[in-house]
Design a protein around this motif. Sequence first.
Motif, PDB file in Angstrom:
ATOM      1  N   LEU A 184     -10.024  -5.964 -16.180  1.00  7.65           N
ATOM      2  CA  LEU A 184      -9.990  -6.447 -14.801  1.00  7.65           C
ATOM      3  C   LEU A 184      -8.945  -5.730 -13.953  1.00  7.65           C
ATOM      4  O   LEU A 184      -9.151  -5.507 -12.755  1.00  7.65           O
ATOM      5  CB  LEU A 184      -9.714  -7.955 -14.777  1.00  7.65           C
ATOM      6  N   PHE A 185      -7.834  -5.341 -14.569  1.00  8.71           N
ATOM      7  CA  PHE A 185      -6.734  -4.742 -13.807  1.00  8.71           C
ATOM      8  C   PHE A 185      -6.613  -3.237 -14.032  1.00  8.71           C
ATOM      9  O   PHE A 185      -5.578  -2.647 -13.726  1.00  8.71           O
ATOM     10  CB  PHE A 185      -5.419  -5.443 -14.168  1.00  8.71           C
ATOM     11  N   GLY A 186      -7.651  -2.632 -14.567  1.00 11.31           N
ATOM     12  CA  GLY A 186      -7.635  -1.185 -14.752  1.00 11.31           C
ATOM     13  C   GLY A 186      -6.616  -0.739 -15.794  1.00 11.31           C
ATOM     14  O   GLY A 186      -6.361  -1.433 -16.782  1.00 11.31           O
ATOM     15  N   ASN A 187      -6.027   0.425 -15.549  1.00 17.06           N
ATOM     16  CA  ASN A 187      -5.077   1.023 -16.493  1.00 17.06           C
ATOM     17  C   ASN A 187      -3.710   0.363 -16.338  1.00 17.06           C
ATOM     18  O   ASN A 187      -2.770   0.936 -15.771  1.00 17.06           O
ATOM     19  CB  ASN A 187      -4.979   2.531 -16.262  1.00 17.06           C
ATOM     20  N   THR A 188      -3.609  -0.857 -16.822  1.00 16.56           N
ATOM     21  CA  THR A 188      -2.397  -1.657 -16.661  1.00 16.56           C
ATOM     22  C   THR A 188      -2.097  -2.405 -17.956  1.00 16.56           C
ATOM     23  O   THR A 188      -3.012  -2.819 -18.667  1.00 16.56           O
ATOM     24  CB  THR A 188      -2.579  -2.692 -15.520  1.00 16.56           C
ATOM     25  N   ILE A 189      -0.811  -2.574 -18.237  1.00 12.31           N
ATOM     26  CA  ILE A 189      -0.375  -3.385 -19.373  1.00 12.31           C
ATOM     27  C   ILE A 189       0.262  -4.656 -18.825  1.00 12.31           C
ATOM     28  O   ILE A 189       1.170  -4.594 -17.995  1.00 12.31           O
ATOM     29  CB  ILE A 189       0.640  -2.622 -20.241  1.00 12.31           C
ATOM     30  N   ILE A 190      -0.235  -5.805 -19.271  1.00  9.65           N
ATOM     31  CA  ILE A 190       0.301  -7.089 -18.816  1.00  9.65           C
ATOM     32  C   ILE A 190       0.666  -7.923 -20.030  1.00  9.65           C
ATOM     33  O   ILE A 190      -0.108  -8.013 -20.987  1.00  9.65           O
ATOM     34  CB  ILE A 190      -0.722  -7.849 -17.944  1.00  9.65           C
ATOM     35  N   ASP A 191       1.852  -8.546 -19.990  1.00  7.12           N
ATOM     36  CA  ASP A 191       2.250  -9.417 -21.090  1.00  7.12           C
ATOM     37  C   ASP A 191       3.105 -10.563 -20.569  1.00  7.12           C
ATOM     38  O   ASP A 191       3.761 -10.468 -19.537  1.00  7.12           O
ATOM     39  CB  ASP A 191       3.012  -8.637 -22.158  1.00  7.12           C
ATOM     40  N   GLY A 192       3.098 -11.652 -21.317  1.00  2.00           N
ATOM     41  CA  GLY A 192       3.863 -12.840 -20.983  1.00  2.00           C
ATOM     42  C   GLY A 192       3.262 -14.048 -21.683  1.00  2.00           C
ATOM     43  O   GLY A 192       2.217 -13.937 -22.342  1.00  2.00           O
ATOM     44  N   PRO A 193       3.933 -15.184 -21.564  1.00  2.00           N
ATOM     45  CA  PRO A 193       5.192 -15.348 -20.838  1.00  2.00           C
ATOM     46  C   PRO A 193       6.340 -14.627 -21.529  1.00  2.00           C
ATOM     47  O   PRO A 193       6.376 -14.514 -22.750  1.00  2.00           O
ATOM     48  CB  PRO A 193       5.395 -16.862 -20.842  1.00  2.00           C
ATOM     49  N   ILE A 194       7.263 -14.149 -20.716  1.00  2.00           N
ATOM     50  CA  ILE A 194       8.439 -13.453 -21.210  1.00  2.00           C
ATOM     51  C   ILE A 194       9.599 -13.779 -20.276  1.00  2.00           C
ATOM     52  O   ILE A 194       9.392 -13.945 -19.066  1.00  2.00           O
ATOM     53  CB  ILE A 194       8.188 -11.930 -21.275  1.00  2.00           C
ATOM     54  N   ASP A 195      10.801 -13.929 -20.847  1.00  2.00           N
ATOM     55  CA  ASP A 195      11.922 -14.244 -19.961  1.00  2.00           C
ATOM     56  C   ASP A 195      12.434 -12.973 -19.288  1.00  2.00           C
ATOM     57  O   ASP A 195      12.137 -11.851 -19.698  1.00  2.00           O
ATOM     58  CB  ASP A 195      13.028 -15.013 -20.689  1.00  2.00           C
ATOM     59  N   LEU A 196      13.181 -13.165 -18.216  1.00  2.00           N
ATOM     60  CA  LEU A 196      13.627 -12.052 -17.383  1.00  2.00           C
ATOM     61  C   LEU A 196      14.428 -11.031 -18.179  1.00  2.00           C
ATOM     62  O   LEU A 196      14.222  -9.821 -18.053  1.00  2.00           O
ATOM     63  CB  LEU A 196      14.465 -12.591 -16.226  1.00  2.00           C
ATOM     64  N   LYS A 197      15.349 -11.506 -19.005  1.00  2.00           N
ATOM     65  CA  LYS A 197      16.213 -10.583 -19.722  1.00  2.00           C
ATOM     66  C   LYS A 197      15.412  -9.689 -20.651  1.00  2.00           C
ATOM     67  O   LYS A 197      15.620  -8.471 -20.698  1.00  2.00           O
ATOM     68  CB  LYS A 197      17.282 -11.342 -20.501  1.00  2.00           C
ATOM     69  N   CYS A 198      14.491 -10.257 -21.389  1.00  2.18           N
ATOM     70  CA  CYS A 198      13.683  -9.457 -22.309  1.00  2.18           C
ATOM     71  C   CYS A 198      12.770  -8.489 -21.563  1.00  2.18           C
ATOM     72  O   CYS A 198      12.460  -7.406 -22.064  1.00  2.18           O
ATOM     73  CB  CYS A 198      12.850 -10.361 -23.212  1.00  2.18           C
ATOM     74  N   ALA A 199      12.359  -8.866 -20.363  1.00  3.36           N
ATOM     75  CA  ALA A 199      11.461  -8.004 -19.585  1.00  3.36           C
ATOM     76  C   ALA A 199      12.133  -6.706 -19.174  1.00  3.36           C
ATOM     77  O   ALA A 199      11.463  -5.674 -19.023  1.00  3.36           O
ATOM     78  CB  ALA A 199      10.950  -8.741 -18.348  1.00  3.36           C
ATOM     79  N   ILE A 200      13.472  -6.731 -19.008  1.00  2.00           N
ATOM     80  CA  ILE A 200      14.160  -5.525 -18.534  1.00  2.00           C
ATOM     81  C   ILE A 200      15.265  -5.057 -19.484  1.00  2.00           C
ATOM     82  O   ILE A 200      15.965  -4.093 -19.180  1.00  2.00           O
ATOM     83  CB  ILE A 200      14.742  -5.739 -17.121  1.00  2.00           C
TER      84      ILE A 200
END
Length: 280
Positions: A184-200
């Motif tokens: 649905l979102f094309g060439n994209t990677i989506i993941d979650g739920p994830i907290d802010l610290k782990c995301a960056i």
Amino acid sequence: METISNFGMLRERLLGKDPVQVVAVEANDEHSQWAIHRAEEEGWAKVTNIQSDSVEESAQRAVRMVREGKAQAIMKGIVNTDVVLRAVLNKEEGLLPKGNVITHIAAMKIPCYHKLLFVTDVAVIPYPTLEQRKAMINYAITLCKVYGIEQPKVALLHCTEKVSPKFPITEDYVTIIEECRNGLFGNTIIDGPIDLKCAIDKEAALIKKLDSPVAGDSDVLVMPDIQAGNVFYKTITTVTDAELAVGLQGAACPISITSRSDSALTKFNSLAMACSQVRL
């Protein structure tokens, strides 16, 4: 296309191109005037500043200029955001295509992070529905493409990595991830739920033994609601030396919609981001 990693690169890409016709709404303050003057000096924007007897009339005139093909982007000046929003969302004379959603996206260059970070929504949609959140993600992906990010990594933020009926939003995240896997979102990677610290922060994810394709390398942070998003945004702008560009997505043209108290540089970067969506 080389990935744009800072706002200087974004502006460089605009050099030599035809100036974007921008209409500004009551951009009479010192910061807005500095941003306009510098953009016109560099040659990538030509700005018409609308001033009227009322800010409402100014916003309506700006929208009318876009509808008539006399402007390609809008810049908010020293007026409340809701004034511009009302003109844009007007059912008869506004700029919202049928089926679209108006949402807010901030691009950030944070000193502690290795690349630009896009954050949505911190200012417009209080509690996004599943369909609104999917629209927000699509707009963020489109904006990432402007910056040369071919495969955006999107982090669906929450306070925990667990899916629970106590937090219905996490169940929406499961749906979004499944739809991403189905293309649905094309060439994209989506993941979650994830907290802010782990995301960056990759190390934080390793410590928590979190196996996520976006951990420590997210391009887009999708906030759970406007409260979390706004607190994060205000924290970043208050206690860090981050550079920012902000705008509305989903309208018939790009809209630079900074806070009245934003710095001259933020207004300048935001104008560049809007013009880039027209030219790049």
